[in-house]
Design an enzyme around this catalytic site. Structure first.
Site, PDB file in Angstrom:
ATOM      1  N   GLU A  52       0.833  -1.199   0.000  1.00  0.00           N
ATOM      2  CA  GLU A  52       0.000   0.000   0.000  1.00  0.00           C
ATOM      3  C   GLU A  52       0.869   1.251   0.000  1.00  0.00           C
ATOM      4  OE1 GLU A  52      -3.460  -0.049   2.620  1.00  0.00           O
ATOM      5  OE2 GLU A  52      -2.825   1.902   3.392  1.00  0.00           O
ATOM      6  N   CYS A 109      -3.435   4.195   7.880  1.00  0.00           N
ATOM      7  CA  CYS A 109      -2.439   3.297   7.306  1.00  0.00           C
ATOM      8  C   CYS A 109      -2.885   1.846   7.373  1.00  0.00           C
ATOM      9  CB  CYS A 109      -1.113   3.469   8.054  1.00  0.00           C
ATOM     10  SG  CYS A 109       0.188   2.399   7.435  1.00  0.00           S
TER      11      CYS A 109
END
EC number: 2.1.1.192
Length: 359
Positions: free
Chosen positions: A100, A345
């Site tokens: 990511e 996150c």
């Protein structure tokens, strides 16, 4: 022969410098200018496969492919763009893992928030990434690719890079430093525009300073320490791994790092409503910062599933900041970006993995 970064049984060219690629070409029996051509096509033209580098002799390209050598780019799995134009990318690795990364644009800059590991072993309570544990560390090409992919997707040159995505950078310190060298030398992002974040790993900050000086010369990137609490008891509640690294020892090591590098340290402090955002916590934090060559960056919590932490009100954030400023602490508040698109996150990655498992 030039040592290439490894991807399982394959070798990746992404991450190698122009000089490395010239030597690689010579070892392959080609002229050194072929290495410069590869460098241009990887870093400037965004080549994703050897076959796409049409200036190379086809016979040599085919030979490299047979040897298992590849550029080492990641495959895009998903992209999400928030209302404020923040970009979140999910990319697949050669072994089926998901990386990511986030692109954060403003009028004058584009910051790329990169991951250094797949998952994270630190288990910070407020972080979605740590919920799934650590799978493995990222290779140099997998880190650098994140920056190139954001550049391509947003059609804009990144100006800043922060190692604040998935993972603990100091547990992948050599690949992180090699990535920084590549970002500065091959992509053109100045070292002063790069930030490396850490929750704090015992006995690593001095090693980081020395390794960085060996690899990069003078250390110019910013070290950001994820503090998140002004006392040991509260820090262990928020960051379980802190039990093995007392806050006083962490701050002592930070001062040593400053002595070794001449660079100030930035302290990250996530504000969790009602937990670590009270006036007394601001006073304690100001006491910790006394005499420090440092800066405090306040971050209002982005809620994630499975945790009951709350985002503080803007008035509480402002009051906390003002208390620090009145005590002489250099402080800023990070603007929240992409909150409408799973900005915390690791959230989008976890949701994607869960969907894959369900299907």
């Amino acid at each position: 022969m030039t040592k290439l970064p490894k991807l399982s049984s394959n070798s990746s060219l992404l991450g190698l410098s122009s000089e490395d690629l010239e030597e690689f070409a010579r070892q392959e029996g080609e002229k050194s200018f072929r290495g410069r051509q590869i460098h241009e096509w990887i870093y400037q033209r965004g080549a994703k496969s050897l076959d796409s580098i049409s200036v190379l002799p086809k016979k040599w390209r085919d030979s490299l492919v047979r040897k298992g050598i590849q550029i080492g780019r990641l495959d895009e799995i998903n992209r999400v763009v928030a209302e404020d134009e923040t970009l979140k990318l999910l990319m697949g690795t050669f072994d089926g893992e998901i990386v990511e990364t986030v692109g954060i644009p403003t009028d004058k800059r584009l910051t790329v928030c990169v991951s250094s590991q797949i998952g994270c072993p630190m288990g910070c309570k407020f972080c979605a990434t740590g919920k799934g544990g650590l799978n493995r560390s990222l290779d140099v090409n997998e880190i650098v690719d994140q920056v190139i992919s954001v550049r391509e997707t947003m059609n804009r040159r990144p100006t800043h890079v922060v190692f604040m995505g998935m993972g603990e950078p100091l547990l992948n310190i050599r690949n992180v430093l090699d990535s920084i060298e590549c970002l500065t030398s091959d992509i053109g992002i100045g070292q002063r525009k790069i930030t490396v974040s850490t929750v704090g790993i015992p006995n690593t900050l001095s090693d980081l300073a020395k390794l960085a000086q060996d690899r990069l010369g003078r250390v110019k990137f910013t070290l950001a320490v994820s503090l998140h609490a002004p006392n040991q008891t509260l820090r262990e509640l928020i960051i379980p791994s802190a039990s093995s690294y007392p806050i006083n020892s962490l701050l002592k090591d930070c001062k040593k790092y400053i002595e070794l590098t001449g660079r100030r340290v930035s302290f990250e402090y996530i504000l969790l409503g009602g937990l670590n955002d009270k006036d007394i916590h601001a006073e304690q934090l100001a006491n910790l910062m006394r005499g420090f060559q440092s800066h405090v960056n306040l971050i209002a919590y982005n809620p994630i599933a499975e945790e009951n932490f709350k985002r503080p009100s803007q008035s509480r954030v402002n009051a906390f900041r003002e208390l620090l400023e009145n005590r002489g602490v250099a402080v800023s508040v990070r603007a929240s970006r992409g909150r409408d698109k799973d900005a915390a996150c690791g959230q989008l990655r976890r949701q994607t993995i869960d969907k894959i498992k369900i299907n």
